[in-house]
Design an enzyme around this catalytic site. Structure first.
Site, PDB file in Angstrom:
ATOM      1  N   ASN A 245      13.419  10.700 -36.712  1.00 56.86           N
ATOM      2  CA  ASN A 245      12.256   9.977 -36.193  1.00 56.86           C
ATOM      3  C   ASN A 245      11.341   9.591 -37.334  1.00 56.86           C
ATOM      4  OD1 ASN A 245      12.119   9.681 -33.260  1.00 56.86           O
ATOM      5  ND2 ASN A 245      12.325  11.898 -33.247  1.00 56.86           N
TER       6      ASN A 245
ATOM      7  N   ASP B 146       6.945  13.197 -34.286  1.00 55.02           N
ATOM      8  CA  ASP B 146       7.836  12.158 -33.778  1.00 55.02           C
ATOM      9  C   ASP B 146       7.595  10.897 -34.607  1.00 55.02           C
ATOM     10  OD1 ASP B 146       9.677  10.832 -32.103  1.00 55.02           O
ATOM     11  OD2 ASP B 146       8.925  11.821 -30.315  1.00 55.02           O
TER      12      ASP B 146
END
Length: 158
Positions: free
Chosen positions: A15, A65
């Protein structure tokens, strides 16, 4: 030249990838590690230096993330299961935390005519019926107006 090169192995959940405004630092997140990493980067050759911790996310703050970098060189990161977006200074210190009404923000990116709108994606996947009822906006797209400008994202040259 369009050829493929292995840059890192042993990744679990890839990510967030972004570069500092001078393109000398690359930020990358392997979510399960709980860390946003930084690498020295040579844009002319595409070579990465050694991995170093940029920001360690404590478990109670979720998992790092997707992320983006603003025009001041600060990184904005989403926290999966953390209910927030965090702005870090170029040294990895927390400058700002923005609480969100959803458990799973997934990424953020600047947009709008002057790049001062921060768009935040979120997920509803894996939430129980009770969790979905408690956060009906899970899975929605959010926009927050900021006082800092983002940067246009680079285009792939290939």
């Amino acid at each position: 030249d369009g050829t493929l090169h292995t840059m890192q192995t042993g990744i679990t959940v890839s990510n967030g990838i972004a570069w500092s405004p001078d393109q000398r630092t690359m930020y990358y997140t392997d979510t399960r590690t709980g860390m946003i990493a930084a690498y020295e980067f040579d844009v002319a050759t595409g070579r990465m230096g050694e991995k170093r911790p940029f920001a360690i996310i404590p478990p109670e703050a979720g998992y790092p993330d997707g992320h983006t970098v603003d025009s001041e060189g600060c990184l904005w990161g989403a926290h999966w299961d953390g209910w927030r977006i965090t702005r870090y200074d170029p040294d990895g210190k927390v400058m700002l935390t923005i609480p969100l009404p959803v458990q799973r923000p997934t990424s953020c990116m600047f947009g709008g005519p002057d790049l001062t709108d921060l768009y935040i994606t979120s997920a509803a996947i894996g939430l129980t019926t009770a969790q979905r009822a408690a956060q009906p906006q899970a899975g929605d797209l959010f926009r927050i107006r900021t006082t800092v400008r983002g940067r246009p994202e680079p285009h792939f040259a290939g």
